[in-house]
Design a protein around this motif. Structure first.
Motif, PDB file in Angstrom:
ATOM      1  N   ALA A 175       0.243 -30.749  16.221  1.00  0.00           N
ATOM      2  CA  ALA A 175       0.530 -29.277  16.402  1.00  0.00           C
ATOM      3  C   ALA A 175       0.335 -28.773  15.011  1.00  0.00           C
ATOM      4  CB  ALA A 175       2.074 -28.924  16.895  1.00  0.00           C
ATOM      5  N   VAL A 176       0.232 -27.151  14.970  1.00  0.00           N
ATOM      6  CA  VAL A 176      -0.016 -26.649  13.678  1.00  0.00           C
ATOM      7  C   VAL A 176       1.326 -26.264  13.015  1.00  0.00           C
ATOM      8  CG1 VAL A 176      -2.347 -25.684  14.172  1.00  0.00           C
ATOM      9  CG2 VAL A 176      -0.291 -24.461  14.796  1.00  0.00           C
ATOM     10  N   ARG A 177       1.473 -26.015  11.956  1.00  0.00           N
ATOM     11  CA  ARG A 177       2.734 -25.758  11.241  1.00  0.00           C
ATOM     12  C   ARG A 177       3.441 -24.625  11.589  1.00  0.00           C
ATOM     13  NH1 ARG A 177       3.918 -22.439   7.416  1.00  0.00           N
ATOM     14  NH2 ARG A 177       1.784 -21.804   7.003  1.00  0.00           N
ATOM     15  N   GLU A 178       2.791 -23.379  11.895  1.00  0.00           N
ATOM     16  CA  GLU A 178       3.254 -22.256  12.229  1.00  0.00           C
ATOM     17  C   GLU A 178       4.216 -22.599  13.798  1.00  0.00           C
ATOM     18  OE1 GLU A 178       0.187 -22.694  11.377  1.00  0.00           O
ATOM     19  OE2 GLU A 178      -0.133 -21.104   9.975  1.00  0.00           O
ATOM     20  N   THR A 179       3.566 -23.425  14.493  1.00  0.00           N
ATOM     21  CA  THR A 179       4.202 -23.879  15.615  1.00  0.00           C
ATOM     22  C   THR A 179       5.683 -24.490  15.551  1.00  0.00           C
ATOM     23  OG1 THR A 179       2.064 -23.950  16.737  1.00  0.00           O
ATOM     24  CG2 THR A 179       4.212 -24.754  18.090  1.00  0.00           C
ATOM     25  N   VAL A 180       5.495 -25.396  14.570  1.00  0.00           N
ATOM     26  CA  VAL A 180       6.732 -26.252  14.156  1.00  0.00           C
ATOM     27  C   VAL A 180       7.958 -25.434  13.659  1.00  0.00           C
ATOM     28  CG1 VAL A 180       7.770 -28.069  12.477  1.00  0.00           C
ATOM     29  CG2 VAL A 180       5.365 -28.341  13.711  1.00  0.00           C
ATOM     30  N   THR A 181       7.354 -24.293  12.756  1.00  0.00           N
ATOM     31  CA  THR A 181       8.278 -23.339  12.235  1.00  0.00           C
ATOM     32  C   THR A 181       9.099 -22.698  13.395  1.00  0.00           C
ATOM     33  OG1 THR A 181       7.263 -23.370  10.081  1.00  0.00           O
ATOM     34  CG2 THR A 181       8.709 -21.508  10.591  1.00  0.00           C
ATOM     35  N   LYS A 182       8.280 -22.269  14.340  1.00  0.00           N
ATOM     36  CA  LYS A 182       8.701 -21.446  15.474  1.00  0.00           C
ATOM     37  C   LYS A 182       9.744 -22.290  16.154  1.00  0.00           C
ATOM     38  CE  LYS A 182       6.882 -19.468  19.728  1.00  0.00           C
ATOM     39  NZ  LYS A 182       6.936 -20.716  20.350  1.00  0.00           N
ATOM     40  N   VAL A 183       9.349 -23.382  16.583  1.00  0.00           N
ATOM     41  CA  VAL A 183      10.344 -24.440  17.353  1.00  0.00           C
ATOM     42  C   VAL A 183      11.613 -24.607  16.412  1.00  0.00           C
ATOM     43  CG1 VAL A 183      10.633 -26.700  18.313  1.00  0.00           C
ATOM     44  CG2 VAL A 183       8.327 -25.197  18.716  1.00  0.00           C
ATOM     45  N   PHE A 184      11.430 -24.923  15.368  1.00  0.00           N
ATOM     46  CA  PHE A 184      12.625 -25.184  14.344  1.00  0.00           C
ATOM     47  C   PHE A 184      13.478 -23.784  14.336  1.00  0.00           C
ATOM     48  CE2 PHE A 184      12.375 -28.927  11.232  1.00  0.00           C
ATOM     49  CZ  PHE A 184      11.861 -29.636  12.131  1.00  0.00           C
ATOM     50  N   ASN A 185      12.879 -22.822  14.207  1.00  0.00           N
ATOM     51  CA  ASN A 185      13.822 -21.557  14.299  1.00  0.00           C
ATOM     52  C   ASN A 185      14.844 -21.411  15.754  1.00  0.00           C
ATOM     53  OD1 ASN A 185      13.221 -20.865  11.959  1.00  0.00           O
ATOM     54  ND2 ASN A 185      11.516 -19.548  12.618  1.00  0.00           N
ATOM     55  N   GLU A 186      13.934 -21.734  16.748  1.00  0.00           N
ATOM     56  CA  GLU A 186      14.614 -21.794  18.102  1.00  0.00           C
ATOM     57  C   GLU A 186      15.551 -22.906  18.185  1.00  0.00           C
ATOM     58  OE1 GLU A 186      10.421 -21.214  20.462  1.00  0.00           O
ATOM     59  OE2 GLU A 186      11.769 -22.880  21.291  1.00  0.00           O
ATOM     60  N   LEU A 187      15.411 -24.106  17.577  1.00  0.00           N
ATOM     61  CA  LEU A 187      16.303 -25.266  17.675  1.00  0.00           C
ATOM     62  C   LEU A 187      17.503 -24.761  16.834  1.00  0.00           C
ATOM     63  CD1 LEU A 187      14.032 -28.298  17.446  1.00  0.00           C
ATOM     64  CD2 LEU A 187      15.116 -27.213  19.677  1.00  0.00           C
ATOM     65  N   GLN A 188      17.269 -24.084  15.587  1.00  0.00           N
ATOM     66  CA  GLN A 188      18.557 -23.696  14.878  1.00  0.00           C
ATOM     67  C   GLN A 188      19.171 -22.775  15.524  1.00  0.00           C
ATOM     68  OE1 GLN A 188      16.029 -23.444  10.954  1.00  0.00           O
ATOM     69  NE2 GLN A 188      17.862 -23.371   9.988  1.00  0.00           N
ATOM     70  N   GLU A 189      18.796 -21.720  16.201  1.00  0.00           N
ATOM     71  CA  GLU A 189      19.378 -20.729  16.689  1.00  0.00           C
ATOM     72  C   GLU A 189      20.371 -21.400  18.093  1.00  0.00           C
ATOM     73  OE1 GLU A 189      16.803 -17.772  18.188  1.00  0.00           O
ATOM     74  OE2 GLU A 189      16.076 -17.221  16.019  1.00  0.00           O
ATOM     75  N   GLU A 190      19.835 -22.283  18.645  1.00  0.00           N
ATOM     76  CA  GLU A 190      20.408 -23.108  19.651  1.00  0.00           C
ATOM     77  C   GLU A 190      21.603 -23.996  19.058  1.00  0.00           C
ATOM     78  OE1 GLU A 190      17.471 -24.585  22.524  1.00  0.00           O
ATOM     79  OE2 GLU A 190      16.214 -22.926  21.912  1.00  0.00           O
ATOM     80  N   GLY A 191      21.652 -24.102  17.905  1.00  0.00           N
ATOM     81  CA  GLY A 191      22.508 -25.019  17.471  1.00  0.00           C
ATOM     82  C   GLY A 191      22.223 -26.554  17.354  1.00  0.00           C
ATOM     83  N   LEU A 192      20.999 -26.801  17.670  1.00  0.00           N
ATOM     84  CA  LEU A 192      20.595 -28.263  17.862  1.00  0.00           C
ATOM     85  C   LEU A 192      20.129 -29.008  16.593  1.00  0.00           C
ATOM     86  CD1 LEU A 192      18.689 -27.772  21.348  1.00  0.00           C
ATOM     87  CD2 LEU A 192      20.541 -28.974  21.090  1.00  0.00           C
ATOM     88  N   ILE A 193      19.695 -28.137  15.545  1.00  0.00           N
ATOM     89  CA  ILE A 193      19.351 -28.503  14.317  1.00  0.00           C
ATOM     90  C   ILE A 193      20.034 -27.721  13.105  1.00  0.00           C
ATOM     91  CG2 ILE A 193      17.118 -30.147  14.889  1.00  0.00           C
ATOM     92  CD1 ILE A 193      15.685 -27.673  13.362  1.00  0.00           C
ATOM     93  N   VAL A 194      20.354 -28.467  12.031  1.00  0.00           N
ATOM     94  CA  VAL A 194      20.954 -27.712  10.982  1.00  0.00           C
ATOM     95  C   VAL A 194      20.042 -27.971   9.836  1.00  0.00           C
ATOM     96  CG1 VAL A 194      22.897 -27.246   9.473  1.00  0.00           C
ATOM     97  CG2 VAL A 194      23.056 -27.400  11.954  1.00  0.00           C
ATOM     98  N   ILE A 195      19.581 -27.317   8.986  1.00  0.00           N
ATOM     99  CA  ILE A 195      18.805 -27.567   7.530  1.00  0.00           C
ATOM    100  C   ILE A 195      19.797 -27.893   6.278  1.00  0.00           C
ATOM    101  CG2 ILE A 195      16.710 -27.172   6.228  1.00  0.00           C
ATOM    102  CD1 ILE A 195      16.121 -27.948   9.122  1.00  0.00           C
TER     103      ILE A 195
END
Ligand code: CMP
Length: 223
Positions: A182-202
């Motif tokens: 994938a490209v980096r921008e897509t990973v950033t977008k998906v990471f933001n989604e996953l964080q909002e959904e409480g599935l990941i925490v940085i």
């Protein structure tokens, strides 16, 4: 040497007798060990550290494998005189290896056929993983591929903490992108989604899975 499974297949005396033929080399983090297309007649066994295997067309980089202590690489070009490296290898951490030349390696295999079986078994495992990767790239969307990758990273490098399962290595969005095609921008977008959904925490640039079971459940629901 006993920490390297390949050497454990041999009797200790045989491993000892190999010592003069093993060249020890150390690579700093980020050092390119060889580049796709180079000719190479040695195979490398990782004593400590980690090596990233990737293919790169000048713009896009795809990670094929992330190898650790005990693993080996460079056997493909090494096996065939004049063959080129099928991918590039870079030290992902401070890495120490043993290098072994084709002529010694061939002699070893001929004298100890059990080693050939070991390599065959390992090669099939790599093929199994590559087939899985073909499936994922063909049928899964990027979000799903990222979720799967996070679970695999957690399996391989996870430590239990009171807050959840912590992926014990620092990986950048760019590296995740290279792992899942994938490209980096897509990973950033998906990471933001996953964080909002409480599935990941940085946490200090590391990824924490507060509820890995929920991530597995989502993964199943979304497919
Ligand atoms: P060689 O072709 O000599 O140089 C690149 C090396 O990367 C190759 O040998 C293998 O050791 C390793 N390699 C290539 N593709 C994969 C893969 N899919 N999984 C694990 N290792 C690989």
């Amino acid at each position: 040497r006993s920490a390297i499974p390949f050497f454990r297949e041999m009797d200790p005396e045989v491993t000892e007798s190999l010592a003069p033929y093993l060249t020890e080399r150390t690579f700093k983090k980020g050092t390119v060990i060889f580049v796709e297309g180079d000719e190479g007649d040695d195979v490398y066994f990782i004593r400590s550290g980690a090596v990233q295997i990737y293919t790169f067309d000048g713009t896009k980089k795809v990670m094929l494998a992330y190898l650790r202590d005990g693993d080996y690489f460079g056997e493909m070009a090494m096996m065939k005189p004049g063959a080129q490296r099928s991918a590039s290898a870079e030290a992902a951490q401070l890495t120490k290896v043993y290098a072994l030349k084709r002529n010694v390696f061939e002699r070893l295999i001929l004298d100890h056929p059990r080693l050939a079986l070991y390599l065959l078994d390992d090669t099939m495992e790599r093929l199994r993983k590559a087939n899985q990767q073909i499936y994922d790239l063909t049928f899964l969307n990027v979000r799903t591929r990222i979720m799967k990758r996070l679970l695999r990273l957690a399996q391989e490098n996870g430590t239990e903490t009171p807050e959840g399962l912590l992926i014990g290595i620092k990986v950048t969005h760019q590296q995740i992108a290279e792992m899942v095609g994938a490209v980096r921008e897509t990973v950033t977008k998906v990471f933001n989604e996953l964080q909002e959904e409480g599935l990941i925490v940085i946490r200090q640039k590391m990824i924490l899975l507060p509820n890995p079971e929920l991530l597995v459940k989502r993964l199943q629901e979304e497919n």
